[in-house]
Design an enzyme around this catalytic site. Structure first.
Site, PDB file in Angstrom:
ATOM      1  N   SER A 251       0.826  -1.203   0.000  1.00 53.57           N
ATOM      2  CA  SER A 251       0.000   0.000   0.000  1.00 53.57           C
ATOM      3  C   SER A 251       0.859   1.250   0.000  1.00 53.57           C
ATOM      4  CB  SER A 251      -0.915  -0.032   1.234  1.00 53.57           C
ATOM      5  OG  SER A 251      -1.015   1.241   1.809  1.00 53.57           O
ATOM      6  N   LYS A 252       0.622   2.073  -0.983  1.00 53.35           N
ATOM      7  CA  LYS A 252       1.370   3.320  -1.098  1.00 53.35           C
ATOM      8  C   LYS A 252       1.139   4.173   0.154  1.00 53.35           C
ATOM      9  CE  LYS A 252       3.355   6.966  -2.972  1.00 53.35           C
ATOM     10  NZ  LYS A 252       4.793   7.086  -3.138  1.00 53.35           N
TER      11      LYS A 252
END
Ligand code: GLU
Length: 481
Positions: A251-252
């Site tokens: 997840s960024k």
């Protein structure tokens, strides 16, 4: 029937690796069958708009070679391809559903809905209680006339089950009584994703919907919409998440790398694409390295897996190294030259010679600095580096070799690798010592490191006579001290 897939990113300002993998599979599913790959920008969440974010999407597709046949920037027969430019369409279709009795106006206030949630008593979500379903035609008209804010909700069946077949996950069924009367049109007039994806996929003639498995459980609701309109639902291909480890999604937002981050870290777009192709898909012949064209030929949905795969940066790094080794020199040089210049500044060393030495040794372009910073400045090092068992080099033999090499190097007129190597080997033979006993100490004196991209003669060629002599003298005085 022509296959038409679409990549439907929301403009977030970066390209998540999972989304890029989705785009790749969409591209491959279409192109493997000579179909069309379409880009649609899903920007209906007005609260989340990021400036310049659409350009990041265009740029990413361009850099990765996932060329779209239709989209906001290239046009096509099914535009506009940006959802915020299709507002009238969503409202029109929502009203058709209201007309058919498959959707209804809801005027409930936020306060009322919040209190419903509260009374849900810790249950994960409270279903809307259908309060507005019982409004009379007159009440609805009165509200609309008075400008009372409204949403439009989908009217779900309350019994039975809805099922569909997913290419990856098989048959998925839900009990209709569990389905919430989800919002189709929000009070700001924008459609929800839940509605817009159905209307657009139908109007754009999409045959295969490929997306993350987080949409799996909502898909029955979408199929109910297709049914209500009398449309045929597309083929669904849901993909397992790309994981950071056993239990966390990549997840960024949690700081994991996006495509842009990886490129900035020195990875090649084609290596990234090759690597992510394998995150959830495997070819029948287990090959690992392929170009986009080869991949397009090999790709088959039967190779898709439903088990989540872990993004392994080491594997990507290895693969990137393989790509660098096999790159055509001029192209490789265009990537590596700026990195070399960052380290060397104005120093007059031959960039192409350095680049050639590095091509077999670096795994990413960001390795350049660490590999060659000794060229710019000799690091502090310990005389222990002169000891090398296999080369039969010790601190004692090193002083002897370095001292013997000095006058011979001074005398060389043609300063190049071949000449240097020949001369130093001849000197070793003359002294009756192993080549390594001569070359290892020189390599050490020139680099101050236990490993360097090249041996004594290669490093000497780059550094030039004056600097080579200076570094050897420095080595001698360290060893004698
Ligand atoms: N805009 C959605 C997303 O970025 C697209 C999902 C889909 O492909 O339908 O997750």
């Amino acid at each position: 029937m022509e296959i038409r897939t679409r990549f439907a990113p929301s403009p977030t300002g970066y390209m998540h690796i999972g989304n890029l993998r989705t785009a790749l599979y969409e591209y491959l599913i279409a192109k493997n069958e000579g179909g069309k790959f379409i880009l649609r920008i899903e920007d209906t969440d007005q609260g989340r708009l990021v400036e310049g974010a659409t350009d990041v999407i265009f740029e990413t597709l361009k850099t990765t070679g996932l060329k779209h046949d239709e989209g906001p920037d290239v046009g096509g027969d099914y535009g506009p391809y940006i959802q915020s430019e299709r507002m009238g369409t969503y409202m029109e279709y929502a009203l058709q559903l209201v007309e058919k009795g498959a959707a209804y106006y809801c005027f409930c206030t936020k306060e009322r809905l919040d209190s419903l949630k509260e009374s849900a008593n810790g249950e994960s979500f409270a279903k809307y209680d259908r309060h507005c379903l019982s409004l009379t035609k007159e009440e609805i008209e009165e509200n609309l006339k008075n400008g009372v804010p409204f949403v439009i909700r989908q009217k779900m069946p309350t019994e039975g089950t809805t099922s569909f077949d997913d290419v990856v996950y098989g048959t998925i069924s839900v009990n209709n009584e569990e389905l919430d009367d989800q919002i189709l049109i929000k009070s700001d007039g924008f459609p929800t994703y839940n509605f817009a994806n159905v209307v657009d996929d139908h109007l754009m003639n999409i045959t295969h919907v490929v997306r993350g498995s987080e949409y799996l459980s909502s898909t029955p609701k979408y199929n109910l919409l297709y049914d209500a309109f009398g449309w045929t639902a597309p083929t669904y291909v849901h993909l397992p998440p790309v994981m950071k480890d056993q239990s966390h999604k990549l997840s960024k937002r949690n700081g994991d790398a996006s495509f842009q981050d990886l490129v900035a870290k020195g990875y090649l777009p084609e290596a990234i694409m090759n690597y992510i192709a394998l995150l959830g898909w495997s070819p029948s012949d287990n090959t690992e390295i392929f170009t986009l064209e080869e991949l397009t030929e090999k790709f088959n949905v039967s190779g898709l897996s439903k088990s989540p795969s872990i993004f392994d940066i080491q594997k990507l790094t290895w693969m990137n190294g393989e790509y660098i080794k096999n790159m055509e020199f001029d192209r490789y040089y265009s990537f590596v030259e700026p990195k070399i210049n960052e380290v060397l500044g104005d120093l007059p060393y031959d960039r192409k010679v350095i680049a050639t030495l590095l091509q077999k040794r670096i795994e990413t372009f960001n390795d350049v600095k660490e590999q060659i910073d000794f060229l710019a400045a000799l690091p502090e090092y310990s005389t222990e580096l002169y000891f090398h068992k296999k080369m039969k080099s010790t601190v004692e033999t090193s002083v002897v070799s370095l001292k013997a090499a000095l006058p011979v190097l001074e005398a060389i007129t043609e300063w190049n690798n071949d000449n240097l190597y020949g001369t130093l080997s001849a000197l070793a033979a003359e002294m009756g010592i192993k080549n390594g006993q001569m070359l290892w100490p020189i390599r050490t004196a020139l680099s101050g490191k236990s490993a360097s991209p090249g041996g004594a003669s290669e490093l000497a060629e780059i550094l030039g006579k004056e600097e080579t002599i200076r570094r050897i003298n420095k080595g001698i005085s360290m060893l004698e001290a």
